[in-house]
Design an enzyme around this catalytic site. Sequence first.
Site, mmCIF file in Angstrom:
data_model
loop_
_atom_site.group_PDB
_atom_site.id
_atom_site.type_symbol
_atom_site.label_atom_id
_atom_site.label_comp_id
_atom_site.label_asym_id
_atom_site.label_seq_id
_atom_site.Cartn_x
_atom_site.Cartn_y
_atom_site.Cartn_z
ATOM 1 N N GLY A 1 0.826 -1.214 0.000
ATOM 2 C CA GLY A 1 0.000 0.000 0.000
ATOM 3 C C GLY A 1 0.857 1.259 0.000
ATOM 4 N N GLU B 1 -4.416 -16.048 9.166
ATOM 5 C CA GLU B 1 -5.659 -15.264 9.270
ATOM 6 C C GLU B 1 -6.431 -15.234 7.941
ATOM 7 O OE1 GLU B 1 -4.642 -11.187 10.238
ATOM 8 O OE2 GLU B 1 -3.386 -10.972 8.458
ATOM 9 N N ASP C 1 4.537 -9.840 6.650
ATOM 10 C CA ASP C 1 3.855 -10.882 5.872
ATOM 11 C C ASP C 1 4.761 -11.537 4.822
ATOM 12 O OD1 ASP C 1 1.664 -9.981 7.285
ATOM 13 O OD2 ASP C 1 0.919 -8.740 5.646
HETATM 14 O O1 F6P Z 1 0.445 -6.354 6.819
HETATM 15 C C1 F6P Z 1 0.866 -6.545 8.115
HETATM 16 C C2 F6P Z 1 -0.272 -6.915 8.999
HETATM 17 O O2 F6P Z 1 0.267 -7.128 10.274
HETATM 18 C C3 F6P Z 1 -1.106 -8.120 8.508
HETATM 19 O O3 F6P Z 1 -0.479 -9.335 8.793
HETATM 20 C C4 F6P Z 1 -2.402 -7.879 9.242
HETATM 21 O O4 F6P Z 1 -3.489 -8.431 8.554
HETATM 22 C C5 F6P Z 1 -2.506 -6.395 9.268
HETATM 23 O O5 F6P Z 1 -1.209 -5.872 9.113
HETATM 24 C C6 F6P Z 1 -3.130 -5.851 10.528
HETATM 25 O O6 F6P Z 1 -3.129 -4.473 10.470
HETATM 26 P P1 F6P Z 1 -3.687 -3.481 11.567
HETATM 27 O O7 F6P Z 1 -2.502 -2.705 12.031
HETATM 28 O O8 F6P Z 1 -4.653 -2.634 10.839
HETATM 29 O O9 F6P Z 1 -4.318 -4.282 12.670
#
Ligand code: F6P
Length: 367
Positions: free
Chosen positions: A125, A243, A148
Amino acid sequence: MEPIRKIAVNTGGGDAPGLNAVIQAVTFAAARLGWEVYGVREGYSGLLDPQNYPDGGLMRLTPERVRNISHLGGTILGTVNKGNPFKVTESLQGGMTVAKDRSDEVVAAFRKHGLDALVAVGGDGSLTIANMLNKKGIRLVGVPKTIDNDLSATALTFGFQTAVDFATECIDRLHSTAESHQRVIVVEVMGRYAGWIALQAGVAGRADAILIPEVPYDIHIIARHLQDVGASGKAYAIVVVAEGAKPSGGDVMVKAREAGRQERLGGIGERIAGELESLTGKDARAVVLGHLLRGGSPVAIDRMLGLTFGAAAVDALRTGKDGIMVALQPPNIAHVPLEDAVKQTKLVPVDGYGVLTAKALNICFGD
Ligand code: F6P
């Protein structure tokens, strides 16, 4: 190309252990070239809303200031994952929201501060945003970041190994309690739409089943596998689930959808524990590791990778590169056009050595 005298560095998206290592190396490498370095607060917020910060949104970074941060988790600059300057969510009366394009303000603030280039550290992003700002004239080098490990242009992203190590330690700890109670324990880990963390931590942590987005699962196959494992004398089981895992013919579990950010995944662990409990008759529990995987000190390889990327980003700017991302392509650090860097999500190859190793160890994927 104009000579560089002053650069900025920012961190965007979810934090990952190793971000401070990047900041440290960028600062040291730039200072050696006689460049001034500034850290933009919280993605682009320090440029867009300087009034919100006591330092005016830019933190002066010197080697003295950052010499002792490469081992620290998080980011000293702060980060946001709602920080797209092309789509800033603004609230209207009556609870309505609109997305406003404030990217020209970022460019104007960048110029006003006399900044010559930006090192943008982020995941898909943030690097997409970086690419768009580059097209608007900001000289820029990107640094890939995400626990990730799902960016296709780089063999590894920092933060990933720290997440895998900690998840493995947690799974190790769960074995004894699962065994004592003869339970099924389901461990849900992050990873978004890729199963890298689940796969590596699951194999290293001796799981009985690993569920990843790349291999849609059939819960009956997993239940049968756990029963077979039980019949062979092991009265408990560990199931690691990403997840983003989904049943065949089904979809991922979404916890929340909010304007201006990616959908939040979660809840699959609890669902699988419930289903396995009724199918196997065994007591089951779910543990969600979640943000624990993003916290804490980076392990050595993530410090090294962050430091290497930081130094490489400054070197790329020094040699006139623009609009690229530094990437690990062993044994080299490559320069990938930002355009290509974010094109494709790196998924676990279902016939790769990781899955092959797991299957050789009698780990079930539910397929
Ligand atoms: O992309 C990194 C990550 O930690 C993902 O593994 C997870 O789905 C997401 O970010 C969670 O993001 P947030 O900070 O919005 O909870």
